[in-house]
Write a protein that holds these residues in place. Structure first.
Motif, PDB file in Angstrom:
ATOM      1  N   LEU A   9       0.837  -1.212   0.000  1.00 43.25           N
ATOM      2  CA  LEU A   9       0.000   0.000   0.000  1.00 43.25           C
ATOM      3  C   LEU A   9       0.867   1.256   0.000  1.00 43.25           C
ATOM      4  O   LEU A   9       0.419   2.324   0.425  1.00 43.25           O
ATOM      5  CB  LEU A   9      -0.942  -0.010   1.215  1.00 43.25           C
ATOM      6  CG  LEU A   9      -1.980  -1.137   1.259  1.00 43.25           C
ATOM      7  CD1 LEU A   9      -2.819  -1.041   2.535  1.00 43.25           C
ATOM      8  CD2 LEU A   9      -2.908  -1.123   0.045  1.00 43.25           C
ATOM      9  N   PHE A  31      -2.087  -2.106   7.546  1.00 40.33           N
ATOM     10  CA  PHE A  31      -2.014  -1.203   6.390  1.00 40.33           C
ATOM     11  C   PHE A  31      -0.800  -0.279   6.517  1.00 40.33           C
ATOM     12  O   PHE A  31      -0.088  -0.023   5.543  1.00 40.33           O
ATOM     13  CB  PHE A  31      -3.296  -0.367   6.267  1.00 40.33           C
ATOM     14  CG  PHE A  31      -4.460  -1.084   5.613  1.00 40.33           C
ATOM     15  CD1 PHE A  31      -4.498  -2.466   5.511  1.00 40.33           C
ATOM     16  CD2 PHE A  31      -5.538  -0.368   5.111  1.00 40.33           C
ATOM     17  CE1 PHE A  31      -5.585  -3.113   4.916  1.00 40.33           C
ATOM     18  CE2 PHE A  31      -6.617  -1.001   4.501  1.00 40.33           C
ATOM     19  CZ  PHE A  31      -6.640  -2.377   4.415  1.00 40.33           C
ATOM     20  N   LEU A 236      -6.433  -6.336   3.569  1.00 38.20           N
ATOM     21  CA  LEU A 236      -5.235  -5.871   2.844  1.00 38.20           C
ATOM     22  C   LEU A 236      -5.282  -6.337   1.392  1.00 38.20           C
ATOM     23  O   LEU A 236      -4.999  -5.564   0.471  1.00 38.20           O
ATOM     24  CB  LEU A 236      -3.970  -6.391   3.543  1.00 38.20           C
ATOM     25  CG  LEU A 236      -2.654  -6.164   2.795  1.00 38.20           C
ATOM     26  CD1 LEU A 236      -2.374  -4.676   2.586  1.00 38.20           C
ATOM     27  CD2 LEU A 236      -1.484  -6.813   3.556  1.00 38.20           C
TER      28      LEU A 236
END
Ligand code: NAD
Length: 261
Positions: A9, A31, A236
């Motif tokens: 990410l 995250f 995720l």
């Protein structure tokens, strides 16, 4: 959590509701560990702040910010999205995860209109408002990923009465599918996460005796409650480009519950 951290990410901004506990807490930390800047939203201000402290301690400054918002209030949801944009410049991921399961006896004969309305306001309207304000922002950057937390009870009848909750999660599934179809060409993906029964405060306070816990586990082939981190890992996947061809799904993470009869 220990290094090495990932980069699935990297450069993305994620807004996570219900970030002060359970799934939202684990997902916020995961995250961040994958490079996201995270906006940790909760009605419980201290809980959200504690999540940010954890992220800062693990990954350094400017990786997360906490916001107190009650997702049952449209202005709060609007503000949480505006704050994310003013602080981090954009929104790539929205995890509409905050939810309640009212502890009162919630079957068709005993549930009250107040319980029904409160449950719908948080679990359904909160998700709608999050989507509404995130879509506006995601359009500006060419897309995004929205994950809405539903539940296995939206796919199977629950053995312990929780009617308003079950109905609210069914609405989340239906709403998510329609949003996925309507916004697919804008590259805004919408998926539902359908957890099985988890060892988080929400369920453990509801199944408050060993008998109730065992009654629930009868339906889980793996024979145990799930952990919040197991849902975070699924979130995720749905948030990242690893799931780039997935939209409109009911993503089930339930220890085999829905496969059993
Ligand atoms: P949890 O109780 O550990 O965390 C929920 C968080 O949401 C809390 O921090 C709470 O303060 C916050 N919250 C509640 N109402 C809010 C509101 N109006 N505005 C903002 N924040 C609010 O529960 P959890 O198990 O992590 O649940 C997360 C989601 O997963 C919920 O939507 C729940 O319905 C769903 N779910 C949980 C289970 C389970 O077994 N625990 C199973 C299926 C689905």
């Amino acid at each position: 959590m220990s290094p090495p951290f990932g980069s699935r990410l990297a450069g993305k901004v994620a807004v996570i509701t219900g970030a002060g506990s359970g799934i939202g807490l684990e997902t916020s930390v995961l995250f961040a560990s994958e490079g996201a800047q995270v906006v940790c939203v909760d009605i419980n201000e201290k809980g959200a702040a504690a999540t940010v402290e954890k992220i800062t301690a693990l990954f350094g400054e400017d990786r997360a910010v906490s916001v107190r918002a009650d997702v049952s209030k449209e202005d709060d949801v609007k503000n949480m999205i505006q704050l994310a944009v003013s602080r981090f410049g954009k929104i790539n991921v929205l995890f509409n995860n905050a939810g309640i399961m009212h502890p009162a006896d919630d079957n068709a004969l005993t549930t009250s209109e107040d319980i029904w309305d409160l449950t719908m306001r948080i679990n359904v309207k909160g998700v709608w408002w999050g989507c509404k304000y995130a879509i506006e922002q995601m359009r500006k950057t060419g897309g995004g990923s929205v994950i809405n937390t539903a539940s296995f009870v939206a796919l199977r009848g629950a053995a312990t009465p929780q009617l308003a909750y079950t109905a609210s999660k069914g609405a989340v599934l239906a709403m998510t599918r329609e949003l996925a179809v309507v916004h697919a060409k804008e590259n805004i993906r919408f998926n539902s996460l359908c957890p099985g029964p988890l060892r988080t405060p929400l369920l453990m306070e509801f199944l408050n005796t060993e008998e109730k816990k065992n009654r629930r586990l009868v339906h889980v082939p793996m024979g145990r409650f799930g952990e919040a981190i197991e849902q975070a890992k699924a979130a995720l996947f749905l948030a990242s480009d690893d799931s780039s061809y997935m939209t409109g799904t009911d993503f089930v993470v339930d220890g085999g519950l829905c496969a059993a009869y």
